[in-house]
Scaffold this motif. Structure first.
Motif, PDB file in Angstrom:
ATOM      1  N   ALA A  10      -8.899  -0.903 -19.334  1.00 56.36           N
ATOM      2  CA  ALA A  10      -9.754  -0.174 -18.401  1.00 56.36           C
ATOM      3  C   ALA A  10      -8.920   0.183 -17.179  1.00 56.36           C
ATOM      4  CB  ALA A  10     -10.943  -1.041 -18.004  1.00 56.36           C
ATOM      5  N   SER A  11      -8.971   1.431 -16.759  1.00 52.96           N
ATOM      6  CA  SER A  11      -8.138   1.882 -15.652  1.00 52.96           C
ATOM      7  C   SER A  11      -8.449   1.102 -14.380  1.00 52.96           C
ATOM      8  CB  SER A  11      -8.376   3.379 -15.396  1.00 52.96           C
ATOM      9  OG  SER A  11      -7.700   3.779 -14.217  1.00 52.96           O
ATOM     10  N   PRO A  12      -7.416   0.590 -13.699  1.00 55.61           N
ATOM     11  CA  PRO A  12      -7.679  -0.091 -12.427  1.00 55.61           C
ATOM     12  C   PRO A  12      -8.072   0.875 -11.320  1.00 55.61           C
ATOM     13  CG  PRO A  12      -5.318   0.063 -12.818  1.00 55.61           C
ATOM     14  CD  PRO A  12      -5.993   0.576 -14.061  1.00 55.61           C
ATOM     15  N   PHE A  13      -7.785   2.172 -11.520  1.00 51.88           N
ATOM     16  CA  PHE A  13      -8.190   3.188 -10.568  1.00 51.88           C
ATOM     17  C   PHE A  13      -9.445   3.858 -11.097  1.00 51.88           C
ATOM     18  CE2 PHE A  13      -3.490   3.926  -9.203  1.00 51.88           C
ATOM     19  CZ  PHE A  13      -3.512   2.715  -8.525  1.00 51.88           C
ATOM     20  N   LYS A  14     -10.489   3.867 -10.302  1.00 56.24           N
ATOM     21  CA  LYS A  14     -11.756   4.453 -10.756  1.00 56.24           C
ATOM     22  C   LYS A  14     -12.547   4.968  -9.565  1.00 56.24           C
ATOM     23  CE  LYS A  14     -12.342   0.401 -12.357  1.00 56.24           C
ATOM     24  NZ  LYS A  14     -12.773  -0.835 -13.060  1.00 56.24           N
ATOM     25  N   GLY A  15     -13.475   5.868  -9.854  1.00 50.25           N
ATOM     26  CA  GLY A  15     -14.327   6.410  -8.806  1.00 50.25           C
ATOM     27  C   GLY A  15     -13.589   7.406  -7.930  1.00 50.25           C
ATOM     28  N   PRO A  16     -14.157   7.711  -6.759  1.00 49.44           N
ATOM     29  CA  PRO A  16     -13.528   8.699  -5.868  1.00 49.44           C
ATOM     30  C   PRO A  16     -12.273   8.148  -5.215  1.00 49.44           C
ATOM     31  CG  PRO A  16     -15.434   7.689  -4.810  1.00 49.44           C
ATOM     32  CD  PRO A  16     -15.419   7.194  -6.231  1.00 49.44           C
ATOM     33  N   ASP A  17     -11.502   9.042  -4.623  1.00 50.66           N
ATOM     34  CA  ASP A  17     -10.310   8.694  -3.840  1.00 50.66           C
ATOM     35  C   ASP A  17      -9.227   8.031  -4.689  1.00 50.66           C
ATOM     36  OD1 ASP A  17     -11.391   9.623  -1.326  1.00 50.66           O
ATOM     37  OD2 ASP A  17     -12.647   7.835  -1.329  1.00 50.66           O
ATOM     38  N   LEU A  56       3.851   3.093 -11.310  1.00 46.39           N
ATOM     39  CA  LEU A  56       2.699   2.197 -11.388  1.00 46.39           C
ATOM     40  C   LEU A  56       1.392   2.961 -11.164  1.00 46.39           C
ATOM     41  CD1 LEU A  56       3.908  -0.999  -9.478  1.00 46.39           C
ATOM     42  CD2 LEU A  56       3.582  -0.725 -11.946  1.00 46.39           C
ATOM     43  N   MET A  57       1.409   3.918 -10.250  1.00 43.70           N
ATOM     44  CA  MET A  57       0.209   4.739 -10.023  1.00 43.70           C
ATOM     45  C   MET A  57      -0.176   5.477 -11.304  1.00 43.70           C
ATOM     46  SD  MET A  57       1.245   6.474  -6.380  1.00 43.70           S
ATOM     47  CE  MET A  57       1.958   5.500  -5.052  1.00 43.70           C
ATOM     48  N   GLY A  63      -4.548   3.811 -17.527  1.00 47.24           N
ATOM     49  CA  GLY A  63      -5.057   2.588 -18.129  1.00 47.24           C
ATOM     50  C   GLY A  63      -3.985   1.749 -18.798  1.00 47.24           C
ATOM     51  N   ARG A  64      -2.733   1.898 -18.380  1.00 44.62           N
ATOM     52  CA  ARG A  64      -1.646   1.109 -18.947  1.00 44.62           C
ATOM     53  C   ARG A  64      -1.263  -0.064 -18.053  1.00 44.62           C
ATOM     54  NH1 ARG A  64       2.755   3.443 -18.766  1.00 44.62           N
ATOM     55  NH2 ARG A  64       2.311   5.422 -17.709  1.00 44.62           N
ATOM     56  N   ALA A  65      -2.036  -0.291 -17.005  1.00 42.14           N
ATOM     57  CA  ALA A  65      -1.772  -1.398 -16.089  1.00 42.14           C
ATOM     58  C   ALA A  65      -3.098  -1.998 -15.649  1.00 42.14           C
ATOM     59  CB  ALA A  65      -0.978  -0.906 -14.885  1.00 42.14           C
ATOM     60  N   GLU A  66      -3.053  -3.226 -15.234  1.00 41.09           N
ATOM     61  CA  GLU A  66      -4.239  -3.907 -14.741  1.00 41.09           C
ATOM     62  C   GLU A  66      -4.072  -4.222 -13.264  1.00 41.09           C
ATOM     63  OE1 GLU A  66      -4.919  -7.341 -17.116  1.00 41.09           O
ATOM     64  OE2 GLU A  66      -5.264  -6.211 -18.961  1.00 41.09           O
ATOM     65  N   MET A  67      -5.182  -4.404 -12.580  1.00 44.93           N
ATOM     66  CA  MET A  67      -5.171  -4.681 -11.142  1.00 44.93           C
ATOM     67  C   MET A  67      -4.890  -6.170 -10.935  1.00 44.93           C
ATOM     68  SD  MET A  67      -5.665  -2.853  -8.257  1.00 44.93           S
ATOM     69  CE  MET A  67      -6.930  -1.592  -8.375  1.00 44.93           C
ATOM     70  N   THR A  68      -3.673  -6.567 -11.268  1.00 45.63           N
ATOM     71  CA  THR A  68      -3.262  -7.953 -11.113  1.00 45.63           C
ATOM     72  C   THR A  68      -2.628  -8.163  -9.740  1.00 45.63           C
ATOM     73  OG1 THR A  68      -1.068  -7.508 -12.003  1.00 45.63           O
ATOM     74  CG2 THR A  68      -2.793  -8.106 -13.593  1.00 45.63           C
ATOM     75  N   SER A  69      -2.386  -9.425  -9.383  1.00 46.81           N
ATOM     76  CA  SER A  69      -1.753  -9.715  -8.098  1.00 46.81           C
ATOM     77  C   SER A  69      -0.348  -9.125  -8.037  1.00 46.81           C
ATOM     78  CB  SER A  69      -1.704 -11.227  -7.864  1.00 46.81           C
ATOM     79  OG  SER A  69      -0.987 -11.874  -8.904  1.00 46.81           O
ATOM     80  N   SER A  70       0.365  -9.114  -9.166  1.00 50.43           N
ATOM     81  CA  SER A  70       1.707  -8.539  -9.206  1.00 50.43           C
ATOM     82  C   SER A  70       1.650  -7.026  -8.976  1.00 50.43           C
ATOM     83  CB  SER A  70       2.368  -8.841 -10.555  1.00 50.43           C
ATOM     84  OG  SER A  70       3.630  -8.208 -10.643  1.00 50.43           O
ATOM     85  N   PHE A  71       0.703  -6.347  -9.625  1.00 49.07           N
ATOM     86  CA  PHE A  71       0.516  -4.907  -9.458  1.00 49.07           C
ATOM     87  C   PHE A  71       0.248  -4.590  -7.990  1.00 49.07           C
ATOM     88  CE2 PHE A  71      -2.256  -1.170  -9.336  1.00 49.07           C
ATOM     89  CZ  PHE A  71      -1.632  -0.277 -10.207  1.00 49.07           C
TER      90      PHE A  71
END
Length: 277
Positions: A10-17, A56-57, A63-71
């Motif tokens: 699931a894409s860590p970037f979602k919604g507006p902006d 990374l963006m 959807g190839r990355a997750e919103m982890t602490s490292s990210f």
């Protein structure tokens, strides 16, 4: 043998902006930005370089990355100095990319409680000069222990908690006149008035570097400009925007737009770099 596609999450970037895919695609990963980036020079880590963060963006959008602490850490480490922009032969607009990435992080990443509340406290204080004056008043007592260009001496800084040490290391020298004074609300032109100018004073600048605002007011007045410094003005929104708090930034920007529209001047000027950009 055909390579199997990378697994998607699931894409860590979602919604507006979200960061613009069109701006991301302008980066050709040539590497001209690498020697200009302080964090890459310091650590030599690809993901702590502008092109690495852009990669990374893109991974986040696809959807190839997750919103982890490292990210998140790679984006937190960016100073936002934009030295990479002047070195980029492709004209990549890095500023809106890092700003929108941080917006996504603040909306969708759950930071540890202490870090989350610390960030909220900063955004409740720094963009509001009247609150900032109170926050910076103790620096008057610490001024004998500060270097010529600011910053508490390391021997004293070690007495404070680690998070506060980082703030004190870059704290500016302040004076009572700077904390209490402001540019006059109206500085009349010397001789005939040929232009009216409104001065955007900034937040940190008007409190910590008041003399930097007084100088252009005098110069402009000497050149025949009436200089207005509207008392109702506030933060331009840059500080919250750079921290990922875009809704607060928009609210502050709308307020200033109204204030300066009402000023009815020919030009608006500022010499606070963040506000100007």
């Amino acid at each position: 043998m055909a390579h199997s596609p990378e697994p998607r999450t699931a894409s860590p970037f979602k919604g507006p902006d979200q960061p613009s895919r069109a701006l991301i695609d302008k980066c050709v990963h040539c590497g001209f930005c690498l020697p200009t980036c302080p964090t890459y020079v310091l650590w030599g880590e690809e993901m702590d370089s502008p092109r690495g963060r852009i990669y990374l963006m893109k991974a986040g959008l696809e959807g190839r990355a997750e919103m982890t602490s490292s990210f998140v850490q790679h984006f937190d480490r960016c100073l936002g100095c934009l030295a990479c922009v002047t070195a980029c032969p492709s004209g990549v607009q890095y500023a809106p990319l890092i700003e929108k990435s941080r917006v996504q992080i603040e909306r969708h990443y759950q930071r540890p409680d202490d870090e989350r509340w610390f960030r909220r406290l900063l955004m409740a204080l720094l963009p509001y000069p009247s609150r900032l004056r109170i926050l910076m008043a103790p620096l008057l007592a610490l001024s004998p222990f500060m270097g010529r260009n600011g910053g508490i001496k390391p021997s004293l800084a070690r007495l404070f908690p680690a998070r506060l040490q980082a703030l004190l290391a870059v704290a500016p020298r302040v004076s009572l006149a700077g904390l209490l004074g402001r540019v006059p609300e109206r500085t009349p032109a010397v001789g005939g008035e040929r232009l009216t100018v409104a001065l955007l004073e900034g937040c940190v600048q008007r409190v910590a570097f008041a003399g930097v605002n007084e100088a252009p007011a005098r110069v402009l007045a000497a050149e025949g400009c009436r200089v207005d410094a509207p008392r109702a003005q506030g933060c331009c929104g840059a500080l919250p925007l750079h921290a990922g708090h875009i809704d607060q930034a928009r609210e502050l920007a709308r307020h200033n737009i109204e204030v300066f529209e009402k000023a009815g001047v020919d030009r608006i000027v500022t010499n606070a770099a963040g506000c100007g950009s």
